[in-house]
Design an enzyme around this catalytic site. Structure first.
Site, PDB file in Angstrom:
ATOM      1  N   PRO A 223      -1.963   2.027  20.434  1.00 53.58           N
ATOM      2  CA  PRO A 223      -0.767   1.451  19.823  1.00 53.58           C
ATOM      3  C   PRO A 223      -1.020   1.269  18.340  1.00 53.58           C
ATOM      4  O   PRO A 223      -2.098   0.812  17.952  1.00 53.58           O
ATOM      5  CB  PRO A 223      -0.624   0.094  20.527  1.00 53.58           C
ATOM      6  CG  PRO A 223      -1.976  -0.224  21.070  1.00 53.58           C
ATOM      7  CD  PRO A 223      -2.723   1.058  21.248  1.00 53.58           C
ATOM      8  N   SER A 224      -0.061   1.641  17.500  1.00 51.64           N
ATOM      9  CA  SER A 224      -0.239   1.462  16.057  1.00 51.64           C
ATOM     10  C   SER A 224      -0.295  -0.023  15.729  1.00 51.64           C
ATOM     11  O   SER A 224       0.341  -0.843  16.383  1.00 51.64           O
ATOM     12  CB  SER A 224       0.932   2.111  15.321  1.00 51.64           C
ATOM     13  OG  SER A 224       1.075   1.534  14.047  1.00 51.64           O
ATOM     14  N   GLY A 225      -1.058  -0.357  14.697  1.00 46.42           N
ATOM     15  CA  GLY A 225      -1.101  -1.745  14.228  1.00 46.42           C
ATOM     16  C   GLY A 225      -0.102  -1.994  13.109  1.00 46.42           C
ATOM     17  O   GLY A 225       0.038  -3.122  12.637  1.00 46.42           O
TER      18      GLY A 225
ATOM     19  N   SER B 166       0.801  -1.220   0.000  1.00 44.71           N
ATOM     20  CA  SER B 166       0.000   0.000   0.000  1.00 44.71           C
ATOM     21  C   SER B 166       0.839   1.278   0.000  1.00 44.71           C
ATOM     22  O   SER B 166       1.607   1.509  -0.919  1.00 44.71           O
ATOM     23  CB  SER B 166      -0.948  -0.063   1.199  1.00 44.71           C
ATOM     24  OG  SER B 166      -1.768   1.047   1.257  1.00 44.71           O
TER      25      SER B 166
ATOM     26  N   ASP C  76      -6.507   2.040  -2.777  1.00 43.43           N
ATOM     27  CA  ASP C  76      -7.707   1.786  -1.971  1.00 43.43           C
ATOM     28  C   ASP C  76      -8.026   2.959  -1.038  1.00 43.43           C
ATOM     29  O   ASP C  76      -8.908   2.862  -0.189  1.00 43.43           O
ATOM     30  CB  ASP C  76      -7.625   0.456  -1.205  1.00 43.43           C
ATOM     31  CG  ASP C  76      -6.538   0.435  -0.157  1.00 43.43           C
ATOM     32  OD1 ASP C  76      -5.733   1.388  -0.082  1.00 43.43           O
ATOM     33  OD2 ASP C  76      -6.495  -0.564   0.597  1.00 43.43           O
TER      34      ASP C  76
ATOM     35  N   ARG D 109       0.354   6.016  18.846  1.00 43.19           N
ATOM     36  CA  ARG D 109      -0.156   7.199  18.143  1.00 43.19           C
ATOM     37  C   ARG D 109      -0.980   8.066  19.102  1.00 43.19           C
ATOM     38  O   ARG D 109      -1.719   7.538  19.935  1.00 43.19           O
ATOM     39  CB  ARG D 109      -1.044   6.783  16.971  1.00 43.19           C
ATOM     40  CG  ARG D 109      -0.280   6.043  15.903  1.00 43.19           C
ATOM     41  CD  ARG D 109      -0.958   6.140  14.547  1.00 43.19           C
ATOM     42  NE  ARG D 109      -0.384   5.175  13.638  1.00 43.19           N
ATOM     43  CZ  ARG D 109       0.769   5.328  12.989  1.00 43.19           C
ATOM     44  NH1 ARG D 109       1.485   6.427  13.152  1.00 43.19           N
ATOM     45  NH2 ARG D 109       1.217   4.384  12.182  1.00 43.19           N
TER      46      ARG D 109
ATOM     47  N   ASP E 190      -1.750   1.477  -3.530  1.00 40.06           N
ATOM     48  CA  ASP E 190      -2.504   0.354  -4.103  1.00 40.06           C
ATOM     49  C   ASP E 190      -3.948   0.757  -4.436  1.00 40.06           C
ATOM     50  O   ASP E 190      -4.813  -0.087  -4.671  1.00 40.06           O
ATOM     51  CB  ASP E 190      -2.473  -0.882  -3.197  1.00 40.06           C
ATOM     52  CG  ASP E 190      -3.104  -0.643  -1.836  1.00 40.06           C
ATOM     53  OD1 ASP E 190      -3.242   0.537  -1.440  1.00 40.06           O
ATOM     54  OD2 ASP E 190      -3.469  -1.629  -1.171  1.00 40.06           O
TER      55      ASP E 190
ATOM     56  N   ASN F 172      -8.545   8.764   6.811  1.00 36.81           N
ATOM     57  CA  ASN F 172      -7.441   8.664   5.846  1.00 36.81           C
ATOM     58  C   ASN F 172      -7.901   8.372   4.415  1.00 36.81           C
ATOM     59  O   ASN F 172      -7.074   8.251   3.511  1.00 36.81           O
ATOM     60  CB  ASN F 172      -6.421   7.624   6.315  1.00 36.81           C
ATOM     61  CG  ASN F 172      -6.994   6.212   6.375  1.00 36.81           C
ATOM     62  OD1 ASN F 172      -7.928   5.867   5.665  1.00 36.81           O
ATOM     63  ND2 ASN F 172      -6.416   5.380   7.229  1.00 36.81           N
TER      64      ASN F 172
HETATM   65  C1  16G Z   1      -3.909  -0.212   7.902  1.00 46.48           C
HETATM   66  C2  16G Z   1      -5.391  -0.333   7.698  1.00 46.48           C
HETATM   67  C3  16G Z   1      -6.041   1.028   7.729  1.00 46.48           C
HETATM   68  C4  16G Z   1      -5.701   1.740   9.021  1.00 46.48           C
HETATM   69  C5  16G Z   1      -4.220   1.779   9.239  1.00 46.48           C
HETATM   70  C6  16G Z   1      -3.923   2.259  10.631  1.00 46.48           C
HETATM   71  C7  16G Z   1      -6.557  -1.946   6.298  1.00 46.48           C
HETATM   72  C8  16G Z   1      -6.716  -2.514   4.931  1.00 46.48           C
HETATM   73  N1  16G Z   1      -5.680  -0.968   6.415  1.00 46.48           N
HETATM   74  O1  16G Z   1      -3.307   0.476   6.839  1.00 46.48           O
HETATM   75  O2  16G Z   1      -7.414   0.833   7.642  1.00 46.48           O
HETATM   76  O3  16G Z   1      -6.192   3.046   9.016  1.00 46.48           O
HETATM   77  O4  16G Z   1      -3.692   0.464   9.121  1.00 46.48           O
HETATM   78  O5  16G Z   1      -2.557   2.206  10.875  1.00 46.48           O
HETATM   79  O6  16G Z   1      -7.186  -2.374   7.238  1.00 46.48           O
HETATM   80  P1  16G Z   1      -1.989   2.316  12.342  1.00 46.48           P
HETATM   81  O7  16G Z   1      -2.553   1.185  13.163  1.00 46.48           O
HETATM   82  O8  16G Z   1      -0.518   2.246  12.170  1.00 46.48           O
HETATM   83  O9  16G Z   1      -2.440   3.642  12.873  1.00 46.48           O
HETATM   84 MG    MG Z   2      -3.795   1.182   0.541  1.00 43.66          MG
END
Ligand code: 16G
Ligand code: MG
Length: 542
Positions: A497-499, A64, A280, A505, A278, A372
């Protein structure tokens, strides 16, 4: 299972010792050079999932909006949704198994999930334009074939196009044809029919500048352009012919830096948008007559779309339940506008598309967007049938509204948020309502906000509740945030926590930019102190 063959092929895609990866919110994502074994194994896993669901499963190779050197992979479930949570765990176990344990893990998964190994399997594969993607998708194919799965490699696709293909293939062609032409034709036909109804046909409504993040969006939009050129002319920037993917451009850059991408000339009041790597996500923006930059994010897109859908429903005389789904990042002004002015119910879920998508499925019409720019609208089958009937039966004006709604249903990619599909929906609505980009922007004024990152030793010490709006642990953190928030007007702040990155964050909004900046900084300090900050203490100023 031909265990001998699996061992032999797996050795050709050997896992680097000790490397641990996690199937996160958007699948696996890391430096491309670490992903070969993951790709092979996701090929294997996709076959098991396909056998279990007796459906076509998708595998998308992309990272992405990440830098060009990264890559990633995610699996797409039968109705175009994200992979089921229990299978995300299987994906993590399989990716992390050391070479000698890999077979056992594979057998464990088949047993746990009662997979009938005699069942046929079919997997479809897509990839973005990263230099590493072609070879990595070949590794996926190796995994699929060694387990006896059939596959179709679509080659270069946007992520939402792959979701579309999976959805089409598992619904017997009712949703659309599972080919790239099928996608172009379905969307373009709906778009052209919709825009024919627009009374405003000046050039202002017909041209749009698109920043394609130097990614796959450019290729696909160029292919698609002539299908819808009657209704819209697009001018592509950052089309990959020279710049680097996602570098100083794309939706993520524009949203997080709140400034235009490099490589795009913007005249005042011109309508512009950016896709991510990508395709989306989409955000819009423009420069006003004084040269000030204005961002129109996912929240404002959701507002435009849900207001328009609501107007059409009122015109047709249908009282369907429509809901908007957002995350904690949605600007407070958008939530207030939707609830108080539009009288549309708003729901908040955790960050990550799967959570929003899932919630949106509860409504007759569910519109979901992350700030976003990732989002779409979902229409229940019952609604679709009802609208189709109305379009046949109703008289004159009502019939026209029903027809429009029918086209809008076709225009949305209901399998995933899709920059191309969203762009066409937005362009159609603006033309139909005769709205300029400034008028759209003026629906409400965003509250000033600030996002920051804090480095901590272990971000898992932060746990949250109430759709990530409140911290449960570490002790005292939420109380500290509450006290800080009280100091400012119209303020709100949360941490999570960021994913996708090893950071915490911080989000803050308030009545002025200065207050939002201060609040964000103070909350960062609280996180640093109470959640085990490492490195330099957060400094004020941005
Ligand atoms: C990923 C997620 C997006 C989310 C972002 C948050 C999908 C396809 N993409 O890019 O929806 O906004 O993570 O990132 O689910 P973060 O957890 O680092 O803030
Ligand atoms: Mg994307």
């Amino acid at each position: 299972m031909d265990l001998g063959a699996i061992t032999k092929y797996s050795a050709l895609h050997a896992k680097p010792n000790g490397l641990i990866l996690q199937y996160g919110t958007a699948g696996f994502r890391t430096k491309a050079e670490h992903l070969d074994h993951v790709m092979f194994r996701m090929g294997l896993l996709a076959v098991l999932r396909s056998k279990q669901t007796k459906s076509t499963i998708g595998v998308m190779v992309t990272a992405s909006h990440n830098p060009e050197e990264d890559n990633g992979v995610k699996l797409v479930d039968p109705l175009g949704e994200m992979l089921a949570p229990s299978w995300e765990e299987h994906a993590t176990c399989l990716a992390n198994a050391e070479e000698q344990d890999m077979q056992r893990v594979l057998i464990d998964i088949s047993e746990k999930e009662a997979v009938n190994l005699q069942q046929d399997a079919f997997v479809v594969i897509g990839r973005d334009t990263r230099p590493s993607s072609e070879k990595l998708s070949q590794s996926v194919i190796d995994g699929v074939t060694v387990l006896g799965g059939q596959f179709h490699d679509y080659g270069l696709l946007t992520t939402p196009q792959l979701h579309y293909m999976v959805y089409c293939r598992n619904t017997g062609g009712r949703y659309g044809k599972a080919t790239i032409e099928g996608y172009y034709q379905k969307l373009s036909k709906a778009f052209v029919e919709l825009t024919k109804q627009a009374s405003c046909s000046g050039d202002e409504y017909r041209s749009l500048k698109v920043d394609c993040a130097n990614g796959i969006g450019a290729l696909k939009l160029r292919e698609m352009e002539h299908y819808f050129s009657q209704g819209l002319s697009v001018q592509l920037f950052n089309d990959g012919s020279k710049g680097k993917l996602n570098h100083l451009c794309g939706a993520d850059f524009v949203k997080s830096h709140q400034k235009p991408p490099q490589g795009m000339e913007i005249k005042s009041n011109e309508r512009c948008c950016s896709f991510d790597g990508d395709a989306d996500r989409i955000v819009y923006y423009y420069h006003d007559a004084d040269g000030h930059f204005h961002l129109i994010d996912g929240d404002k897109i959701a507002t435009l779309i849900s207001s328009f859908l609501k107007e059409l429903l009122v015109e047709i005389g249908e009282s369907l339940n429509i809901g908007v789904v957002q995350t904690a990042y949605a600007n407070g002004s958008s939530t207030r506008y939707l609830e108080e002015v539009m009288k549309v119910p708003v729901y908040c879920t955790k960050t990550g598309v799967k959570h929003l998508h899932h919630k949106a499925q509860e409504f007759d019409i569910g519109v979901y967007f992350e700030a976003n720019g990732h989002g779409t609208a979902l229409f229940s089958t019952a609604v679709e049938m009802k609208i189709k009937q109305s379009a046949e039966q109703l008289e004159d004006k009502k019939r026209k509204a029903a027809k429009m709604l029918e086209n809008i249903i076709d225009l949305f990619n209901q399998a995933a948020g899709d920059a191309i599909s969203d762009m066409l929906v937005i362009e159609a609505i603006l033309a139909l309502k005769g709205l300029t980009v400034q008028q759209w922007d003026a629906l409400y004024t965003d509250l000033p906000n600030r996002q920051l990152k804090v480095q901590v030793a272990d971000r898992r010490v932060i746990t949250t509740t109430n759709a990530e709006r409140q911290a449960v642990t570490p002790p005292g953190l939420q109380e500290a945030i509450n006290d800080l928030v009280k100091k400012y007007k119209l303020s709100r702040a949360f941490v999570r926590p960021s994913g996708t990155e090893d950071v915490v964050r911080v989000y803050a909004e308030a009545d002025s930019q200065e207050s939002a900046d201060h609040l964000a900084h103070e909350v960062s300090l609280a996180v640093f102190q109470l959640a085990g900050g490492i490195g330099e203490r957060p400094q004020p100023g941005f």
